[in-house]
Design a protein around this motif. Structure first.
Motif, PDB file in Angstrom:
ATOM      1  N   ALA A  23      17.772   9.129  10.785  1.00 49.14           N
ATOM      2  CA  ALA A  23      18.612  10.315  10.973  1.00 49.14           C
ATOM      3  C   ALA A  23      17.766  11.566  11.142  1.00 49.14           C
ATOM      4  N   GLY A  24      16.648  11.658  10.421  1.00 47.07           N
ATOM      5  CA  GLY A  24      15.777  12.822  10.542  1.00 47.07           C
ATOM      6  C   GLY A  24      15.172  12.947  11.924  1.00 47.07           C
ATOM      7  N   MET A  25      14.724  11.816  12.483  1.00 46.82           N
ATOM      8  CA  MET A  25      14.145  11.865  13.826  1.00 46.82           C
ATOM      9  C   MET A  25      15.190  12.251  14.866  1.00 46.82           C
ATOM     10  N   VAL A  26      16.395  11.724  14.734  1.00 44.44           N
ATOM     11  CA  VAL A  26      17.445  12.033  15.705  1.00 44.44           C
ATOM     12  C   VAL A  26      17.866  13.495  15.600  1.00 44.44           C
ATOM     13  N   THR A  27      18.043  14.002  14.383  1.00 50.95           N
ATOM     14  CA  THR A  27      18.448  15.405  14.215  1.00 50.95           C
ATOM     15  C   THR A  27      17.354  16.359  14.691  1.00 50.95           C
ATOM     16  N   ALA A  28      16.091  16.005  14.456  1.00 50.33           N
ATOM     17  CA  ALA A  28      15.001  16.855  14.934  1.00 50.33           C
ATOM     18  C   ALA A  28      14.971  16.904  16.454  1.00 50.33           C
ATOM     19  N   TYR A  29      15.197  15.762  17.098  1.00 49.65           N
ATOM     20  CA  TYR A  29      15.199  15.744  18.565  1.00 49.65           C
ATOM     21  C   TYR A  29      16.392  16.516  19.119  1.00 49.65           C
ATOM     22  N   ALA A  30      17.562  16.341  18.517  1.00 49.61           N
ATOM     23  CA  ALA A  30      18.742  17.077  18.967  1.00 49.61           C
ATOM     24  C   ALA A  30      18.540  18.580  18.794  1.00 49.61           C
ATOM     25  N   SER A  31      17.931  18.990  17.689  1.00 53.21           N
ATOM     26  CA  SER A  31      17.667  20.412  17.466  1.00 53.21           C
ATOM     27  C   SER A  31      16.638  20.939  18.466  1.00 53.21           C
ATOM     28  N   TYR A  32      15.654  20.109  18.801  1.00 55.27           N
ATOM     29  CA  TYR A  32      14.676  20.521  19.811  1.00 55.27           C
ATOM     30  C   TYR A  32      15.352  20.767  21.157  1.00 55.27           C
ATOM     31  N   LEU A  33      16.283  19.896  21.531  1.00 53.20           N
ATOM     32  CA  LEU A  33      16.984  20.079  22.798  1.00 53.20           C
ATOM     33  C   LEU A  33      17.769  21.383  22.810  1.00 53.20           C
ATOM     34  N   VAL A  34      18.429  21.700  21.706  1.00 51.72           N
ATOM     35  CA  VAL A  34      19.200  22.941  21.636  1.00 51.72           C
ATOM     36  C   VAL A  34      18.259  24.146  21.709  1.00 51.72           C
ATOM     37  N   THR A  35      17.164  24.097  20.958  1.00 51.67           N
ATOM     38  CA  THR A  35      16.200  25.206  20.999  1.00 51.67           C
ATOM     39  C   THR A  35      15.597  25.374  22.382  1.00 51.67           C
TER      40      THR A  35
ATOM     41  N   ARG B 123       0.849  -1.194   0.000  1.00 51.68           N
ATOM     42  CA  ARG B 123       0.000   0.000   0.000  1.00 51.68           C
ATOM     43  C   ARG B 123       0.881   1.240   0.000  1.00 51.68           C
ATOM     44  N   PRO B 124       0.578   2.221  -0.834  1.00 51.43           N
ATOM     45  CA  PRO B 124       1.408   3.435  -0.866  1.00 51.43           C
ATOM     46  C   PRO B 124       1.310   4.278   0.397  1.00 51.43           C
ATOM     47  N   LEU B 125       0.315   3.973   1.264  1.00 54.84           N
ATOM     48  CA  LEU B 125       0.156   4.753   2.489  1.00 54.84           C
ATOM     49  C   LEU B 125       1.411   4.703   3.340  1.00 54.84           C
ATOM     50  N   TRP B 126       1.968   3.510   3.521  1.00 55.00           N
ATOM     51  CA  TRP B 126       3.151   3.377   4.376  1.00 55.00           C
ATOM     52  C   TRP B 126       4.370   4.039   3.746  1.00 55.00           C
ATOM     53  N   ARG B 127       4.474   3.950   2.440  1.00 54.59           N
ATOM     54  CA  ARG B 127       5.588   4.629   1.771  1.00 54.59           C
ATOM     55  C   ARG B 127       5.452   6.135   1.923  1.00 54.59           C
ATOM     56  N   ASN B 128       4.242   6.638   1.776  1.00 52.04           N
ATOM     57  CA  ASN B 128       4.036   8.087   1.920  1.00 52.04           C
ATOM     58  C   ASN B 128       4.288   8.550   3.349  1.00 52.04           C
ATOM     59  N   LEU B 129       3.888   7.718   4.319  1.00 48.74           N
ATOM     60  CA  LEU B 129       4.152   8.063   5.707  1.00 48.74           C
ATOM     61  C   LEU B 129       5.645   8.127   5.987  1.00 48.74           C
ATOM     62  N   LEU B 130       6.377   7.166   5.430  1.00 47.83           N
ATOM     63  CA  LEU B 130       7.819   7.137   5.653  1.00 47.83           C
ATOM     64  C   LEU B 130       8.499   8.340   5.003  1.00 47.83           C
ATOM     65  N   VAL B 131       8.161   8.594   3.754  1.00 49.39           N
ATOM     66  CA  VAL B 131       8.786   9.722   3.046  1.00 49.39           C
ATOM     67  C   VAL B 131       8.328  11.054   3.653  1.00 49.39           C
TER      68      VAL B 131
ATOM     69  N   GLY C   5       7.179  11.633   6.664  1.00 54.45           N
ATOM     70  CA  GLY C   5       7.753  11.809   7.993  1.00 54.45           C
ATOM     71  C   GLY C   5       9.203  12.236   7.940  1.00 54.45           C
ATOM     72  N   THR C   6       9.954  11.657   7.011  1.00 54.19           N
ATOM     73  CA  THR C   6      11.367  12.034   6.869  1.00 54.19           C
ATOM     74  C   THR C   6      11.502  13.490   6.447  1.00 54.19           C
ATOM     75  N   VAL C   7      10.699  13.888   5.457  1.00 53.16           N
ATOM     76  CA  VAL C   7      10.741  15.290   5.018  1.00 53.16           C
ATOM     77  C   VAL C   7      10.310  16.211   6.150  1.00 53.16           C
ATOM     78  N   GLY C   8       9.293  15.805   6.910  1.00 59.36           N
ATOM     79  CA  GLY C   8       8.804  16.635   8.006  1.00 59.36           C
ATOM     80  C   GLY C   8       9.848  16.846   9.096  1.00 59.36           C
ATOM     81  N   THR C   9      10.598  15.788   9.426  1.00 61.01           N
ATOM     82  CA  THR C   9      11.627  15.938  10.458  1.00 61.01           C
ATOM     83  C   THR C   9      12.728  16.892  10.011  1.00 61.01           C
ATOM     84  N   TYR C  10      13.096  16.829   8.747  1.00 63.62           N
ATOM     85  CA  TYR C  10      14.148  17.734   8.269  1.00 63.62           C
ATOM     86  C   TYR C  10      13.629  19.156   8.115  1.00 63.62           C
TER      87      TYR C  10
END
Length: 483
Positions: free
Chosen positions: A262-274, A190-198, A200-205
């Motif tokens: 990597a996107g989730m980790v970088t977003a969390y690290a940036s949140y901590l700095v902010t 199903r393309p739903l999971w692919r769209n969620l993955l892509v 979500g990755t774009v959203g974190t960055y």
């Protein structure tokens, strides 16, 4: 007159305390705890209650609130460190830590709900609640010298260990979420999971880029060299980690690596700095009026109130989530001894083994295997027919009681209480801004201190370092199995 009012206030306080205890005990009796999830929710509720009381004791505003509510009849004259302040917060959290430590020792070796000591974990809530209140009372008669040592060394170490556990859970969550989307995409097409993955990755960055720009605009004014260093270092480290995640050698050694994690980790690290920059305290009066404004939110009254409320609820909620998940994930770190109730042998040797700890599907499969073996034994005449009837009655009783730990515990009880013990230490350090609160302030904002700023920034660096190790370890240590 004063003596009469004092007697009236003491009697009123005793009456209110008795009513409160009666209500709590009545609620404990009316709540029917069923299953391992209900048990974990109950312990999390105890943690929230203890943390809320501890937060009210950060300054004297809690005492002032009681005085206003009772129209001055209850006026507690209590010195700092006993009823409010840093040491008072540590007294409350120490009580809960000791409570969990005792329960962890008492539940050592429990492997299923049929163990005699399993009820210490899943029952006796009234007794445990009274025990916690007794420890709270006893903690306030311990001299301040003990808690000065405890807050600087014991609680600091326990909070640091729990912080590392949180980071491990974050990295594990990033990998699990990405792998789950990929697995469902491959299974269902199903393309739903692919769209969620892509997506979500774009959203974190996008979140990472947005927070970096906001940091530079609001917290990197001229003369704010420390803030500029934090923002720039986080930007460089996040870019390096993201490039490493898609490097050919890394992906060849670690097929699970990618931009999603990597996107989730970088977003969390940036949140901590902010969050660290937004919680930076304003310059003190003795530093001079010519200091640059490195945190414009520090002087906004509305922002201070919002950060105080949101910060308190977010912190306690995050700790509860991390604690309960750490307890369940602990089965991958601690090998729980097998239950004494082994499944019966079957015709297929590959189906033999101990009862799983955290899979209800696997438990149902073992139950079906046991029932099938019993039916074969009854059919061959090895067992009487009553054995099968008794087994069916036990299964029906288990289903009615919603006991999901009859064949094995869902999590290690001792590890669960150890995690909660360290979480209480971590909560004490957060509520006191790492032992740097000023009791003269009316309301304490969690995270607003120089020590808290450095803790958040170093935590973001540790998070990136831990994730980087998961990328580089399969490349460097090729002789180990990382599957």
């Amino acid at each position: 007159m004063g003596l009469a009012l004092g007697c009236m206030s003491s009697q009123l306080f005793s009456c209110l305390a008795s009513v409160g205890c009666s209500c709590c005990l009545g609620a404990c009796r009316s709540i029917k705890i069923s299953g391992s999830i209900g048990t974990r929710v109950s312990y999390a509720s105890m943690f929230i209650l203890n943390s809320t009381i501890a937060y009210a004791m950060t300054t004297s505003w809690g005492i002032d609130l009681v005085k206003r509510i009772t129209w001055g009849f209850i006026s507690l004259k209590c010195p700092e460190g006993v009823c409010y302040g840093t040491l008072a917060v540590h007294r409350m959290c120490f009580s809960l830590s000791l409570w969990h430590l005792v329960l962890g020792l008492l539940t050592t070796g429990v492997v299923d709900s049929r163990h005699p000591r399993a009820q210490l974990q899943n029952g006796y809530w009234v007794v445990k609640f009274v025990g916690w209140m007794a420890l709270v009372v006893l903690s306030f008669v311990i001299p301040n010298g003990f808690f000065e040592f405890y807050s600087k060394y014991v609680a600091m170490v326990g909070a640091g260990v729990f912080l590392l556990v949180q980071l491990v859970l974050l990295v594990d969550f990033a990998y699990s979420l990405a792998e789950g989307c990929i697995q469902r995409w491959e299974d269902t097409e199903r393309p739903l999971w692919r769209n969620l993955l892509v997506g979500g990755t774009v959203g974190t960055y996008v979140a990472f880029a947005t927070m970096t720009i906001v940091d530079y605009v609001y917290f990197a004014a001229e003369g704010c060299g420390r803030n500029q260093f934090f923002i720039t270092a986080n930007l460089i480290l996040c870019i390096v980690v993201s490039v490493a995640a898609v490097h050919p050698r890394v992906q060849e050694a670690n097929l699970k690596s990618g931009l999603a994690q990597a996107g989730m980790v970088t977003a969390y690290a940036s949140y901590l700095v902010t969050s660290a920059l937004a919680g930076s305290p304003p310059p003190s009066d003795d530093e001079g009026a010519e200091q640059p404004v490195c945190n414009p939110l520090a002087s906004a009254a509305g922002a201070r109130a919002t950060m105080a409320v949101v910060g308190a609820f977010f912190t306690i909620g995050a700790i509860c989530y991390s604690t309960t998940n750490a307890a369940v994930k602990g089965n991958t770190l601690i090998r729980t001894p097998p239950s004494e109730y082994e499944p019966l042998a079957t015709s297929d040797p590959s189906e033999l083994g101990s009862v799983p700890l955290a899979s209800s599907t696997a438990q149902q499969t073992n139950a079906q295997l046991r029932q099938s073996a019993l039916r074969d034994a009854v059919a061959s005449g090895a067992l009487p027919a009553s054995a099968l009837v008794d087994y069916d009655a036990d299964v029906d009783a288990d289903s009615a009681s919603s006991d999901d730990e009859k064949l094995g515990v869902q999590y290690n009880y001792t590890f669960f209480h150890i995690i909660f013990c360290m979480a209480s230490m971590y909560a004490a350090m957060l509520l006191t801004n790492w032992n740097s609160i000023n009791s003269s302030d009316h309301v304490i904002i969690i995270g607003r201190s120089v020590m808290a700023v450095w803790v958040k920034v170093i935590t973001s660096w540790l998070c990136l370092a831990l994730y980087s190790w998961t990328l580089l370890a399969p490349v460097v240590l090729t002789d180990r199995d990382w599957s």
